[in-house]
Write a protein that holds these residues in place. Structure first.
Motif, PDB file in Angstrom:
ATOM      1  N   GLU A  28       0.832  -1.200   0.000  1.00 43.50           N
ATOM      2  CA  GLU A  28       0.000   0.000   0.000  1.00 43.50           C
ATOM      3  C   GLU A  28       0.868   1.252   0.000  1.00 43.50           C
ATOM      4  N   GLU A  29       1.931   1.255   0.821  1.00 47.81           N
ATOM      5  CA  GLU A  29       2.782   2.426   0.924  1.00 47.81           C
ATOM      6  C   GLU A  29       3.585   2.640  -0.351  1.00 47.81           C
ATOM      7  N   GLY A  83      -0.727   6.023   8.968  1.00 51.69           N
ATOM      8  CA  GLY A  83       0.687   6.380   8.987  1.00 51.69           C
ATOM      9  C   GLY A  83       0.964   7.691   8.271  1.00 51.69           C
ATOM     10  N   LEU A  84       2.179   8.182   8.430  1.00 54.98           N
ATOM     11  CA  LEU A  84       2.663   9.377   7.750  1.00 54.98           C
ATOM     12  C   LEU A  84       3.987   9.021   7.110  1.00 54.98           C
ATOM     13  N   TRP A  85       4.043   9.063   5.779  1.00 52.76           N
ATOM     14  CA  TRP A  85       5.195   8.549   5.053  1.00 52.76           C
ATOM     15  C   TRP A  85       5.912   9.628   4.262  1.00 52.76           C
ATOM     16  N   SER A  90      12.898   5.503   3.716  1.00 55.84           N
ATOM     17  CA  SER A  90      12.368   4.520   4.661  1.00 55.84           C
ATOM     18  C   SER A  90      13.513   3.937   5.485  1.00 55.84           C
ATOM     19  N   TYR A  91      13.184   3.488   6.695  1.00 54.02           N
ATOM     20  CA  TYR A  91      14.123   2.819   7.596  1.00 54.02           C
ATOM     21  C   TYR A  91      15.433   3.607   7.769  1.00 54.02           C
ATOM     22  N   SER A 142       8.954   4.721   8.676  1.00 54.01           N
ATOM     23  CA  SER A 142       8.769   6.092   8.209  1.00 54.01           C
ATOM     24  C   SER A 142       9.169   7.158   9.234  1.00 54.01           C
ATOM     25  N   GLY A 143       8.824   6.944  10.503  1.00 54.54           N
ATOM     26  CA  GLY A 143       9.095   7.958  11.511  1.00 54.54           C
ATOM     27  C   GLY A 143      10.569   8.245  11.694  1.00 54.54           C
ATOM     28  N   THR A 144      11.404   7.221  11.545  1.00 51.36           N
ATOM     29  CA  THR A 144      12.843   7.404  11.716  1.00 51.36           C
ATOM     30  C   THR A 144      13.439   8.336  10.669  1.00 51.36           C
ATOM     31  N   CYS A 145      12.712   8.565   9.581  1.00 52.36           N
ATOM     32  CA  CYS A 145      13.188   9.458   8.520  1.00 52.36           C
ATOM     33  C   CYS A 145      12.680  10.883   8.700  1.00 52.36           C
ATOM     34  N   GLN A 146      11.926  11.132   9.787  1.00 45.18           N
ATOM     35  CA  GLN A 146      11.323  12.444   9.954  1.00 45.18           C
ATOM     36  C   GLN A 146      11.732  13.156  11.236  1.00 45.18           C
TER      37      GLN A 146
END
Length: 257
Positions: A28-29, A83-85, A90-91, A142-146
């Protein structure tokens, strides 16, 4: 340019056909990211994904967050977080062993996230998938990239979700529980709440269940500085346009699959 766009879309279609249910979230992402890059103006930087939980639960009735869903629960009449992408990332900084564990799909086996009790309590209501470890997965992927802290990542999403759930979009879905909603109605509701053209930055996800096209969620293109206090409307307006994809579907009511 047109040839490259067609090639990208074909690549996404091939990927989707080759993935099983265990890779549902990842597929999906990927498809959402590709679509934003292909169909948009190139300015979309993030995708905010929200679920219409009753519809999602018709497709995944055995999931932890679906087994105990009731008509009086918050997510029965409001959008919930998926989620927020960030696009193309990623990662970020995640070690290979932890990334491999995440990709297996057993998200409750991932490390528990550190956040304030108040934030965790709010997230449990706003993101029913916490019961399946969705928060842990979204943070790693995703969060680790933001941002450096899971607390900040999810507090931002909770703020944006609150705006969506206070809008004409949520009111439309709640008013038409069990009925079909089409693209024009949803785009009009977005434009009404977040400015002209906001609906052109939205994509709807649907899935066929027992011969019915059921709405499972929306993906919303965003752009701008997410570290500040920018409102959902301005973040949507700064993004590129996209294809709505699913032209109409049923806003399922909880427990009526």
């Amino acid at each position: 340019m047109r040839t490259r766009v067609k090639a990208n879309l074909a690549r996404v279609a091939t990927l989707m056909l080759g993935l099983g249910l265990s890779s549902f979230a990842a597929a999906e992402e990927v498809s959402t990211q590709e679509a934003a890059e292909v169909a948009g103006s190139g300015k979309t930087q993030y995708v905010l994904a929200v679920s219409w939980q009753p519809g999602f639960c018709e497709t995944r009735p055995t999931r932890n967050e679906c087994a105990d869903q009731t008509a009086d629960r918050f997510d029965a009449t409001h959008f919930s977080l998926h989620g927020l992408w960030p696009l193309k990332k990623s990662y970020c900084g995640v070690e290979a062993e932890l990334k491999a564990r995440d990709r297996k799909g057993d998200w409750l086996d991932l490390p528990k996230l550190a956040m304030a009790e108040e934030t965790a309590a709010r997230l449990l209501v706003a993101m029913p998938g916490v019961k399946s470890g969705l928060d842990r997965h979204q943070w790693l992927q995703s969060g680790t990239c933001q941002t450096a802290k899971a607390e900040d990542y999810f507090r931002l999403q909770l703020r944006l979700l609150d705006e969506l759930n206070s809008s004409a979009v949520q009111a439309l879905f709640a008013d038409k529980l069990g009925s079909e909603i089409d693209e024009n109605e949803i785009k009009h509701a977005f434009d009404q709440s977040f400015g002209a053209g906001a609906g052109d930055r939205v994509r709807m996800r649907c899935q066929t269940v027992n011969g019915r096209s059921v709405i499972t969620g929306l993906t919303i293109g965003l752009a701008g500085d997410l570290s500040g206090k920018a409102g959902l409307g301005s973040l949507i307006q700064a993004a590129g346009t996209t294809e709505f994809k699913c032209a109409k579907g049923i806003a399922a009511a909880a427990g009526h699959g």
